[in-house]
Design a protein around this motif. Structure first.
Motif, mmCIF file in Angstrom:
data_model
loop_
_atom_site.group_PDB
_atom_site.id
_atom_site.type_symbol
_atom_site.label_atom_id
_atom_site.label_comp_id
_atom_site.label_asym_id
_atom_site.label_seq_id
_atom_site.Cartn_x
_atom_site.Cartn_y
_atom_site.Cartn_z
ATOM 1 N N ALA A 294 -82.584 23.022 41.556
ATOM 2 C CA ALA A 294 -81.943 23.228 40.194
ATOM 3 C C ALA A 294 -80.524 23.789 40.231
ATOM 4 O O ALA A 294 -80.430 24.621 41.073
ATOM 5 C CB ALA A 294 -83.110 23.940 39.166
ATOM 6 N N ASP A 295 -79.757 23.417 39.169
ATOM 7 C CA ASP A 295 -78.236 23.825 39.577
ATOM 8 C C ASP A 295 -78.063 24.753 38.628
ATOM 9 O O ASP A 295 -78.258 25.041 37.215
ATOM 10 C CB ASP A 295 -77.496 22.900 38.762
ATOM 11 C CG ASP A 295 -76.026 23.042 38.550
ATOM 12 O OD1 ASP A 295 -75.664 24.111 39.198
ATOM 13 O OD2 ASP A 295 -75.288 22.107 38.307
ATOM 14 N N ALA A 296 -78.003 26.289 39.020
ATOM 15 C CA ALA A 296 -77.794 27.498 38.475
ATOM 16 C C ALA A 296 -76.332 27.498 37.729
ATOM 17 O O ALA A 296 -76.366 28.235 36.554
ATOM 18 C CB ALA A 296 -77.826 28.660 39.455
ATOM 19 N N THR A 297 -75.545 26.560 37.635
ATOM 20 C CA THR A 297 -74.031 26.481 37.087
ATOM 21 C C THR A 297 -74.265 25.510 35.943
ATOM 22 O O THR A 297 -73.179 25.550 35.263
ATOM 23 C CB THR A 297 -73.047 26.173 38.188
ATOM 24 O OG1 THR A 297 -73.179 24.693 38.368
ATOM 25 C CG2 THR A 297 -73.189 27.058 39.296
ATOM 26 N N ALA A 298 -75.391 24.907 35.630
ATOM 27 C CA ALA A 298 -75.364 23.871 34.607
ATOM 28 C C ALA A 298 -75.189 24.723 33.200
ATOM 29 O O ALA A 298 -75.643 25.956 33.101
ATOM 30 C CB ALA A 298 -76.819 23.257 34.600
ATOM 31 N N ARG A 299 -74.376 24.097 32.307
ATOM 32 C CA ARG A 299 -74.262 24.978 30.958
ATOM 33 C C ARG A 299 -75.226 23.924 29.866
ATOM 34 O O ARG A 299 -75.106 22.953 29.576
ATOM 35 C CB ARG A 299 -72.797 24.802 30.475
ATOM 36 C CG ARG A 299 -72.088 25.757 31.755
ATOM 37 C CD ARG A 299 -70.664 25.633 31.471
ATOM 38 N NE ARG A 299 -69.869 26.782 32.572
ATOM 39 C CZ ARG A 299 -69.433 27.790 32.369
ATOM 40 N NH1 ARG A 299 -69.619 28.255 30.960
ATOM 41 N NH2 ARG A 299 -68.768 28.397 33.010
ATOM 42 N N ASP A 300 -75.335 24.972 28.678
ATOM 43 C CA ASP A 300 -76.095 24.338 27.478
ATOM 44 C C ASP A 300 -75.215 24.048 26.717
ATOM 45 O O ASP A 300 -73.860 23.876 26.930
ATOM 46 C CB ASP A 300 -77.217 25.279 26.808
ATOM 47 C CG ASP A 300 -76.582 26.490 26.411
ATOM 48 O OD1 ASP A 300 -75.237 26.606 26.473
ATOM 49 O OD2 ASP A 300 -77.242 27.560 26.304
ATOM 50 N N HIS A 301 -75.287 23.844 25.410
ATOM 51 C CA HIS A 301 -74.397 23.143 24.240
ATOM 52 C C HIS A 301 -73.631 24.543 23.923
ATOM 53 O O HIS A 301 -72.280 24.300 23.115
ATOM 54 C CB HIS A 301 -75.154 22.851 23.005
ATOM 55 C CG HIS A 301 -75.787 23.928 22.086
ATOM 56 N ND1 HIS A 301 -76.832 24.803 22.907
ATOM 57 C CD2 HIS A 301 -75.585 24.480 20.852
ATOM 58 C CE1 HIS A 301 -77.113 25.628 21.777
ATOM 59 N NE2 HIS A 301 -76.779 25.329 20.648
#
Length: 493
Positions: A149-156
């Motif tokens: 899983a990508d710990a740098t992914a961002r939400d809205h």
């Protein structure tokens, strides 16, 4: 497609009855491994895509319930591992949100042969990692990270999982994320200009929140970072009255955070004052916070304190740090703290404290009023107003303002009989005239109160008509007090 709440299950057959469940959905919800296995052997594979409440398939139902063995069976039977419910969540997200690590492990293990999309997100771009972080499920976080899983992914809101864990003060989740590879930037900024440590610093005063802040500081978080002159972590903690976090932030020795101002010109001390957090104010002052700092309008923390319920305690905390110059400071066109206190609903009890500290009632103020004419316009507790009049630093009760009005004129006009009595007892001149010729009696007659006014008819026989004309807006109590003091009752012509 069936709507929410509709159950459409195919192929349950007689095996379902033998298992004690009527449908595959029901067996999955109950975690009935034998029932699910029996139905699948009997050929109920069409039921894998049946929809129940919230548009959930049997796998989604089992995932939400954390039924690891059922999840394994359903995935092996060909259930869609990326099916979504009505909220846009896939099975992995439901497990992450509820902390079902064992079921998640079963799904990920089965997913070696089936494409489980770790990058999947719902309609607000929340991934399984975001949901696990916000709920504080460290075991799920570790599983997701080990699976890629990508710990740098961002939400809205451009928030990472670290932002989500910090906001909710999930210290174990923060620890799991900080030990991930790659960690990502601990000072990443979300769409609102907040770092993880800034989000962690807001909220109730608890040990978990302070633990998160300490972990982030150790990991290199910058507590003074505030893009666009937003609030620093220290300002956010001060506004929340979170003394444990304030203490943790002050321990890192960042003087810049104490002096930093947000876009309104408020320092951390100003935020604590305006929120009424006395213990936080003391902590910040002890650390060297500048009590002379002013906001963008020129207002200082002492004057801010006077507008807060319970202001007397705040004033007591601030006074030792206030210089003589700041005590009597008034912004251009504004008022001193003492003047503000005299007229403020919350600050009147602080007036005596300010006078004792050396505040000058004759210091500059906006408008043509005097200190006492300003004070007499508002409602004081009778005992408190008498204490003010008896104070050695109180101005002369007969000092007139630019228009010739005295405190007695103001008290009479405001219809406050207790204040009128107190001023008369302190030597106020009941015969004083305003520049326009108005008497104290005339001011009282215009006070907006419909008291008993029958006595006005005998006040001045020569001007009985005028007296009756004024009677509709007179305050009988005030006028009675003035008459009892021997006031000359002649109304002006």
């Amino acid at each position: 497609m069936p709507t929410n709440g509709t159950v459409h299950d195919v192929g349950a057959g007689s095996a379902a009855g033998a298992s004690g469940c009527d449908t595959l959905l029901a067996c999955a919800a109950a975690g009935n491994v034998d029932g699910v296995a029996e139905m699948l052997r009997a050929g109920a594979h069409d039921g894998l895509e049946a929809l129940g409440e919230a548009c959930r398939t049997p796998l989604l139902v089992a995932a939400a319930g954390g039924h690891a063995a059922v999840v394994k069976l359903l995935v092996e039977a060909g259930a869609d591992v990326n099916a979504r419910d009505s909220s846009g969540k896939v099975p992995l997200m439901l497990m992450a949100e509820e902390g079902h690590a064992e079921a998640m492990e079963a799904l990920l293990a089965a997913g070696r042969d089936v494409a489980v999309d770790l990058r999947d997100s719902n309609h607000t771009l929340l991934s399984a990692l975001h949901l696990a972080a916000a709920a504080g499920h460290a075991a799920c976080i570790r599983l997701l990270l080990s699976a890629g899983a990508d710990a740098t992914a961002r939400d809205h809101q451009a928030r990472t999982a670290l932002h989500a864990a910090a906001l909710q003060a999930k210290d174990e989740a923060v620890a799991a994320l900080l030990h991930s590879e790659p960690v990502g930037n601990v000072n990443d900024i979300d769409a609102l200009g907040c770092t993880a440590i800034r989000l962690a610093s807001s909220g109730q005063n608890d040990a978990a929140r302070a633990s998160v802040v300490r972990q982030l500081l150790t990991a290199g978080a910058d507590p003074a970072l505030a893009p666009g002159r937003g609030k620093t972590a220290l300002s956010a903690a001060a506004e929340s009255g979170n003394d444990l976090v304030v203490t943790a932030l002050l321990a890192c020795g960042e003087r810049a955070a104490l002096e930093a101002k947000d876009r309104t010109g408020y320092t951390a001390l100003a935020r604590a004052v305006c929120a009424g957090h006395v213990s936080t104010v003391r902590l910040l002052l002890a650390a060297g916070a500048d009590a002379s700092a002013r906001d963008s309008t020129g207002t200082g923390v002492l004057k801010m304190a006077i507008s807060v319920p319970g202001s007397q305690e705040l004033v007591d905390a601030l006074l030792p740090a206030i210089s003589a110059a700041d005590l009597d400071y008034a912004p251009p066109g504004g008022e001193t703290a003492l003047w503000h206190a005299a007229q403020s609903g919350f600050g009147r009890e602080a007036v005596l404290r300010l006078l004792e500290a050396g505040a000058d009632p004759e210091a500059a103020s906006a408008g043509p009023r005097t200190f006492l004419t300003a004070a007499a316009r508002s409602r004081w507790k009778p005992d408190l107003f008498r204490a003010l009049l008896a104070h050695p630093r109180c101005p002369d009760v007969n000092t007139a303002a630019a228009d010739g009005s005295t405190a007695l004129h103001s008290a009479a006009r405001s219809g406050n009989a207790d204040m009128v009595q107190a001023l008369l007892s302190a030597g106020a001149d009941a015969a004083a005239l305003k520049a326009c010729g108005s008497t104290v009696l005339m001011e009282a007659a215009w006070a907006s109160d419909d008291g008993d006014t029958a006595w006005l008819a005998s006040v001045d026989p020569d001007s009985k008509a005028k007296a009756l004309l004024l009677a509709a807006k007179c305050n009988g109590e005030v006028l009675g007090a003035l008459l009892a003091a021997g006031l000359e009752c002649k109304l002006p012509t």
